[in-house]
Design an enzyme around this catalytic site. Structure first.
Site, PDB file in Angstrom:
ATOM      1  N   LYS A   1      12.505 -91.364  54.266  1.00 48.15           N
ATOM      2  CA  LYS A   1      12.827 -92.611  53.575  1.00 48.15           C
ATOM      3  C   LYS A   1      14.313 -92.932  53.665  1.00 48.15           C
ATOM      4  O   LYS A   1      14.693 -94.037  54.019  1.00 48.15           O
ATOM      5  CB  LYS A   1      12.438 -92.538  52.103  1.00 48.15           C
ATOM      6  CG  LYS A   1      11.286 -91.638  51.776  1.00 48.15           C
ATOM      7  CD  LYS A   1       9.953 -92.277  52.017  1.00 48.15           C
ATOM      8  CE  LYS A   1       8.858 -91.211  51.853  1.00 48.15           C
ATOM      9  NZ  LYS A   1       7.535 -91.699  51.860  1.00 48.15           N
TER      10      LYS A   1
ATOM     11  N   TRP B   1       2.172 -86.985  43.153  1.00 47.28           N
ATOM     12  CA  TRP B   1       1.801 -87.480  44.494  1.00 47.28           C
ATOM     13  C   TRP B   1       0.434 -86.906  44.865  1.00 47.28           C
ATOM     14  O   TRP B   1       0.205 -85.695  44.701  1.00 47.28           O
ATOM     15  CB  TRP B   1       2.874 -87.023  45.494  1.00 47.28           C
ATOM     16  CG  TRP B   1       2.655 -87.445  46.915  1.00 47.28           C
ATOM     17  CD1 TRP B   1       2.244 -88.655  47.368  1.00 47.28           C
ATOM     18  CD2 TRP B   1       2.886 -86.632  48.078  1.00 47.28           C
ATOM     19  NE1 TRP B   1       2.205 -88.662  48.742  1.00 47.28           N
ATOM     20  CE2 TRP B   1       2.580 -87.426  49.201  1.00 47.28           C
ATOM     21  CE3 TRP B   1       3.312 -85.312  48.281  1.00 47.28           C
ATOM     22  CZ2 TRP B   1       2.696 -86.955  50.512  1.00 47.28           C
ATOM     23  CZ3 TRP B   1       3.427 -84.844  49.581  1.00 47.28           C
ATOM     24  CH2 TRP B   1       3.122 -85.657  50.683  1.00 47.28           C
TER      25      TRP B   1
ATOM     26  N   ASP C   1      10.695 -81.284  44.850  1.00 45.29           N
ATOM     27  CA  ASP C   1      10.337 -82.174  45.958  1.00 45.29           C
ATOM     28  C   ASP C   1      11.376 -83.297  45.952  1.00 45.29           C
ATOM     29  O   ASP C   1      11.441 -84.089  45.008  1.00 45.29           O
ATOM     30  CB  ASP C   1       8.921 -82.719  45.757  1.00 45.29           C
ATOM     31  CG  ASP C   1       8.464 -83.534  46.965  1.00 45.29           C
ATOM     32  OD1 ASP C   1       9.299 -83.813  47.847  1.00 45.29           O
ATOM     33  OD2 ASP C   1       7.271 -83.899  47.020  1.00 45.29           O
TER      34      ASP C   1
HETATM   35  C1  LMR Z   1       3.756 -91.924  49.714  1.00 47.69           C
HETATM   36  O1  LMR Z   1       3.621 -91.343  48.639  1.00 47.69           O
HETATM   37  O2  LMR Z   1       3.240 -93.027  49.941  1.00 47.69           O
HETATM   38  C2  LMR Z   1       4.619 -91.318  50.778  1.00 47.69           C
HETATM   39  O3  LMR Z   1       5.129 -90.104  50.336  1.00 47.69           O
HETATM   40  C3  LMR Z   1       3.955 -91.237  52.093  1.00 47.69           C
HETATM   41  C4  LMR Z   1       2.843 -90.217  52.132  1.00 47.69           C
HETATM   42  O4  LMR Z   1       2.889 -89.365  53.026  1.00 47.69           O
HETATM   43  O5  LMR Z   1       1.944 -90.243  51.294  1.00 47.69           O
END
Ligand code: LMR
Length: 394
Positions: free
Chosen positions: A244, A128, A209
């Site tokens: 979510k 992420w 996570d």
């Molecule tokens: C995402 O990866 O799109 C979500 O986890 C929202 C975010 O805060 O980035």
């Protein structure tokens, strides 16, 4: 004072949503930020959440502060959701209620930076986009481990296990509990057991996570990884998000659970986590967590919520199947069948940076750089437009 400042870059995920909002193209599609959309493209308040919220508001007597660590009832509910009923690790666990999953990760980052000395946080490549920034902001060194086989579009379990075997003892390993963001490729239960063995053997500190529990294969199924880590006797940190799975995005509901070697160690860690929370945001927001507590503590509401969660999960899996079929019908040469095997909201589509840019510039289709698409953003109304555009750039 501020005149010398240059413009900072837009956030790679949230920034795309902002750009999407100001795009005038009537065909525009937002497949960037991980927010669930139903078949009509809406992100509704779940019916279970609506009922729980009404009850919470009717029973509310004060807006006074929660304690620094938040509600103990909420903490117990979170531990039961992630570990299941009666797991041994719950006896040596504490939970801090946090503003969203990001708040929990930052809390973990501050705590680790202050108390665990010169250790790195190791994260999958890719991960992420916000992960490295959160831990770097907390002053931690960030390093990466191999995770994804881009050619086969699968998890590279051998590379992952080999990399874990090289990480120095005591270092932190960030793992995605399920629905890996951005690839959608998760370890199998057998691979999770191997991960847990390596982590326990090498004395690594896993930080899980857990932002998508219930979006992969089910609430219990999605927790096999973190339970395997607990079974192996690991000390462990778990960052939960209820954005979510309860659709409580803007209520900022999350939790950091710390599982220590024993109950006393966990309580000592809690005393330090409370300082990290107090100096960041003082104490957590109450409303969203009260809704989660109400749902998890009432068997009827819980059943309704689990049904709504299953509906979201099943819709995403149906969209995956349709997407692969329609791409085939458009005569896209590539084999996209891997999309059906991925789990969670995201698919690592295999679209490259240039294709992502053309899709945005010419078709108003917004995809995160790296090719991650939010499958839940596809509906019967926009699927053909999307597939034709992908065919045109492929
Ligand atoms: C995402 O990866 O799109 C979500 O986890 C929202 C975010 O805060 O980035």
């Amino acid at each position: 004072m501020f005149q010398q400042l240059e413009m900072a870059p837009a956030d790679p995920i949230m920034g795309l949503s902002a750009a999407f909002k100001s795009d005038a193209n009537p065909n525009k599609i937002n497949l960037s930020v991980g927010v669930y959309q139903d078949a009509s493209g809406q992100t509704p308040v779940l019916a279970s959440v609506q009922t729980a919220q009404e009850r919470v508001l009717a029973a509310e007597k004060t807006k006074s502060y929660l304690s620094i660590e938040g509600s103990s009832e909420y903490g117990a509910a979170v531990r039961e959701l992630i570990l299941g009923v009666g797991h041994e690790a719950a006896e040596r666990a504490i939970t801090v209620q946090s503003p969203g999953g990001t708040g929990a990760l930052r809390l973990a980052g501050d705590f680790l930076a202050q108390h665990l000395g010169d250790r790195s946080v190791w994260m999958s490549e890719p991960t992420w986009a916000n992960h490295p920034k959160i831990f770097a902001s907390a002053g931690l060194r960030v390093e990466t481990y191999g995770y994804f086989d881009a050619r086969a579009n699968t998890l590279d379990a051998d590379a992952l296990l080999a990399a874990l075997g090289q990480i120095p003892s005591g270092h932190v390993v960030l793992l995605h509990g399920c629905c890996h963001n951005p690839t959608g490729c998760d370890p199998s239960p057998a691979t999770w057991r191997q991960i847990a063995e390596v982590a326990a053997e090498r004395g690594l500190l896993p930080l899980v996570d857990f932002a998508y529990q219930g979006f992969g294969d089910g609430l219990r199924e999605d927790a096999v990884g973190l339970r395997a880590l607990g079974d192996a006797g690991c000390e462990l940190l778990v960052a939960s998000s209820f954005s979510k799975n309860f659709g409580l995005y803007n209520e900022r509901v999350g939790a950091l659970t710390l599982i220590g070697a024993d109950a006393e160690a966990a309580l000592r860690a809690l005393s330090h986590l409370k300082i990290a929370a107090r100096t960041n945001y003082s104490n957590p927001p109450a409303h969203g967590a009260a809704i989660v507590c109400e749902i998890l503590g009432d068997s009827m509401l819980r059943r309704q919520w689990e049904g709504e969660l299953a509906e979201m999960r099943e819709r995403i899996n149906r969209v995956r199947q349709r997407l692969v079929a329609r791409l085939g019908e458009q005569g896209v040469g590539r084999d996209f069948s891997f999309i059906e095997r991925q789990r969670g909201m995201f698919s690592f589509s295999g679209l490259n940076a240039e294709q992502v840019e053309v899709l945005r510039e010419q078709y108003a289709i917004y995809i995160v750089a790296g090719g991650r698409i939010n499958v839940a953003g596809l509906t019967e109304d926009n699927l053909d437009y999307f597939c034709k555009a992908v065919a045109a750039v492929s």
